[in-house]
Write an enzyme that holds these catalytic residues in place. Structure first.
Site, PDB file in Angstrom:
ATOM      1  N   LEU A  61       0.832  -1.201   0.000  1.00  0.00           N
ATOM      2  CA  LEU A  61       0.000   0.000   0.000  1.00  0.00           C
ATOM      3  C   LEU A  61       0.871   1.257   0.000  1.00  0.00           C
ATOM      4  O   LEU A  61       0.760   2.091  -0.892  1.00  0.00           O
ATOM      5  CB  LEU A  61      -0.928   0.003   1.212  1.00  0.00           C
ATOM      6  CG  LEU A  61      -1.784   1.275   1.412  1.00  0.00           C
ATOM      7  CD1 LEU A  61      -2.712   1.490   0.225  1.00  0.00           C
ATOM      8  CD2 LEU A  61      -2.581   1.184   2.708  1.00  0.00           C
ATOM      9  N   SER A  99       0.036   8.004   5.185  1.00  0.00           N
ATOM     10  CA  SER A  99      -1.317   8.023   5.746  1.00  0.00           C
ATOM     11  C   SER A  99      -2.372   8.421   4.705  1.00  0.00           C
ATOM     12  O   SER A  99      -3.530   8.020   4.804  1.00  0.00           O
ATOM     13  CB  SER A  99      -1.378   8.996   6.934  1.00  0.00           C
ATOM     14  OG  SER A  99      -0.558   8.535   7.990  1.00  0.00           O
ATOM     15  N   ILE A 105       7.581  -1.811   2.720  1.00  0.00           N
ATOM     16  CA  ILE A 105       6.802  -3.049   2.680  1.00  0.00           C
ATOM     17  C   ILE A 105       7.489  -4.103   3.543  1.00  0.00           C
ATOM     18  O   ILE A 105       8.551  -4.638   3.191  1.00  0.00           O
ATOM     19  CB  ILE A 105       6.633  -3.548   1.224  1.00  0.00           C
ATOM     20  CG1 ILE A 105       6.105  -2.415   0.339  1.00  0.00           C
ATOM     21  CG2 ILE A 105       5.708  -4.756   1.203  1.00  0.00           C
ATOM     22  CD1 ILE A 105       4.826  -1.749   0.845  1.00  0.00           C
ATOM     23  N   THR A 106       6.875  -4.396   4.671  1.00  0.00           N
ATOM     24  CA  THR A 106       7.433  -5.354   5.626  1.00  0.00           C
ATOM     25  C   THR A 106       7.471  -6.746   5.017  1.00  0.00           C
ATOM     26  O   THR A 106       6.490  -7.217   4.458  1.00  0.00           O
ATOM     27  CB  THR A 106       6.594  -5.353   6.911  1.00  0.00           C
ATOM     28  OG1 THR A 106       6.508  -4.019   7.417  1.00  0.00           O
ATOM     29  CG2 THR A 106       7.201  -6.254   7.968  1.00  0.00           C
ATOM     30  N   GLN A 142      14.799   4.582  31.285  1.00  0.00           N
ATOM     31  CA  GLN A 142      15.244   5.527  32.310  1.00  0.00           C
ATOM     32  C   GLN A 142      15.700   4.791  33.572  1.00  0.00           C
ATOM     33  O   GLN A 142      16.728   5.133  34.172  1.00  0.00           O
ATOM     34  CB  GLN A 142      14.106   6.490  32.653  1.00  0.00           C
ATOM     35  CG  GLN A 142      14.483   7.627  33.581  1.00  0.00           C
ATOM     36  CD  GLN A 142      15.357   8.672  32.894  1.00  0.00           C
ATOM     37  OE1 GLN A 142      15.347   8.769  31.665  1.00  0.00           O
ATOM     38  NE2 GLN A 142      16.106   9.429  33.675  1.00  0.00           N
ATOM     39  N   GLY A 195      19.114   3.379  33.262  1.00  0.00           N
ATOM     40  CA  GLY A 195      20.230   4.312  33.166  1.00  0.00           C
ATOM     41  C   GLY A 195      21.107   4.034  31.957  1.00  0.00           C
ATOM     42  O   GLY A 195      20.619   3.678  30.891  1.00  0.00           O
ATOM     43  N   GLU A 239       0.321   1.317  10.286  1.00  0.00           N
ATOM     44  CA  GLU A 239      -1.130   1.053  10.248  1.00  0.00           C
ATOM     45  C   GLU A 239      -1.933   2.307  10.623  1.00  0.00           C
ATOM     46  O   GLU A 239      -2.991   2.224  11.239  1.00  0.00           O
ATOM     47  CB  GLU A 239      -1.509  -0.107  11.186  1.00  0.00           C
ATOM     48  CG  GLU A 239      -0.674  -1.356  11.062  1.00  0.00           C
ATOM     49  CD  GLU A 239      -0.627  -1.904   9.656  1.00  0.00           C
ATOM     50  OE1 GLU A 239      -1.526  -1.613   8.844  1.00  0.00           O
ATOM     51  OE2 GLU A 239       0.328  -2.631   9.337  1.00  0.00           O
TER      52      GLU A 239
END
Length: 383
Positions: free
Chosen positions: A123, A130, A155-156, A331, A334, A358
């Site tokens: 797509l 988007s 494209i994954t 965090q 560290g 998505e």
């Protein structure tokens, strides 16, 4: 044995599989720039590539709730492996199951289930994310086939996929096509230098005068966006919602374990009130995120008309939770959090992706706001 028991047994089995075959090797997958094909074959042999598909096509028949939990288990350990499930199973296989002809389903679903072929969804484009209705890949009709030209991007698993669902446009109307890698004119180019998704074979797909048989149209001509894209993205968002839960849960476990073991100022980190505050907030967020996913899953299982909107809200919320919780986990760690000797640096990177794929968080906010403006408007009563 009840269906519920059978499905929960699958979840327990996949947890053991993940602990044996995936979790110990996640860093290697990134270093090798791809999850091993041998792992994909092992997953296929157990039916994991077709978990929600009916038995007749080689699936495990998981209902939406169980499939979500299945996705969480894999996503906790390895976002890249979960991405395969999201794309190959949710975007491609489930969309084919919904809109494919009997001939298309009989031809492709068993092959997708067995891992004989890997599927990807085409797509997004270099200039289109988007704004999916503005795709530039085009199609034209010839006597006995269609011809596609264009480029798809991000494209994954595109670099190793054997079959693609490609969305192309003609005079502003989109159509979905089943495009095989073997078709002349189809080439792929691996995308490198990624912040996350390094093991997902992300690629560009180049389509140069690709001839596609007419029987390879998926759904109706000129209704690709209204039916195929909308349904595929809904399937994908449900998978991503559970992915957010998985990453956040893994981050909480990493944060808690580290805080209970790390000594600073002669005390465990978990003894410090500010650290406990971060843990308390994170645990609450994860539980809330999972509750939204379970709600969406139950509605999908019941085929309720509100399922799509609840899925959108779940995807929006869990992706934000994943970012927040992984940030706190890093965090707490560290400087150690910045090395791959601990999982939080990878979890942090992978969480951010969920706010983009998505449909970005901003797009989800727009969709949810339109729903809210309709659903919760109360007309004032005239006196």
């Amino acid at each position: 044995m009840s269906t519920e028991t059978i499905q929960q047994n699958v979840i327990q089995e996949v947890e053991q599989f993940v602990n044996d075959e995936i979790r110990p090797y996640v860093n290697q997958f990134e270093e090798q720039s791809g999850i091993p094909l041998e792992l994909i074959r092992k997953m296929a042999a157990k039916g994991y590539l077709a978990a929600p598909l009916p038995y007749q096509y080689g699936g495990l028949g998981l209902d939406p709730v169980s499939y979500g939990q299945f996705t969480e288990v894999i996503g906790k350990a390895c976002s890249a492996t979960r991405s395969l499930i999201t794309v190959h199973t949710s975007l491609v296989s489930e969309t084919l199951l919904r809109f494919g002809t009997e001939a298309q389903k009989d031809k492709w679903l068993p092959k997708l289930a067995s891992g004989e072929v890997i599927g990807a969804f085409g797509l997004s484009e270099p200039d289109v994310g988007s704004d999916a209705k503005s795709i530039k890949t085009v199609w034209r009709e010839e006597v006995d086939h269609y011809v596609l030209d264009g480029v798809k991007k991000w494209i994954t698993f595109g670099d190793i996929a054997d079959v693609f669902i490609v969305i192309a446009s003609n005079q502003g109307k989109s159509t979905a096509f089943i495009v095989e890698r073997s078709f002349p004119g189809v080439t792929t180019k691996r995308i490198e230098g990624l912040m996350a998704g390094r093991a997902t074979y992300l690629a560009e797909i180049h389509l140069e005068s690709v001839e596609v048989p007419k029987e390879n149209v998926l759904g109706k001509v000129n209704f690709g966006f209204e039916y195929i894209v909308s349904t595929a993205l809904d399937n994908g968002r449900y998978s991503i919602a559970w992915a957010g839960v998985g990453i956040a849960q893994e981050a909480v476990e990493a944060m808690v374990t580290y805080a209970r073991n790390r000594i600073q100022f002669d005390q465990k980190l978990s003894d410090f009130q500010l650290i406990r505050g971060m843990i308390g907030d994170s645990v609450t967020k994860v539980h809330a995120a999972r509750a939204l996913c379970l709600r969406a899953g139950e509605l999908r299982k019941a085929k309720d008309s509100d399922a799509t909107m609840e899925t959108t809200m779940a995807k929006y919320f869990t992706s934000k939770v994943a970012v927040d919780v992984t940030n706190d986990a890093l965090q707490v760690h560290g400087a150690n959090g910045f090395t791959n000797q601990y999982p939080v640096e990878r979890l942090y990177r992978e969480a951010k992706v969920l706010e983009i794929i998505e449909g970005s968080s901003q797009m989800q906010q727009e969709i949810i706001s339109h729903y809210g403006l309709r659903q919760y408007y109360k007309r004032s009563k005239k006196r």
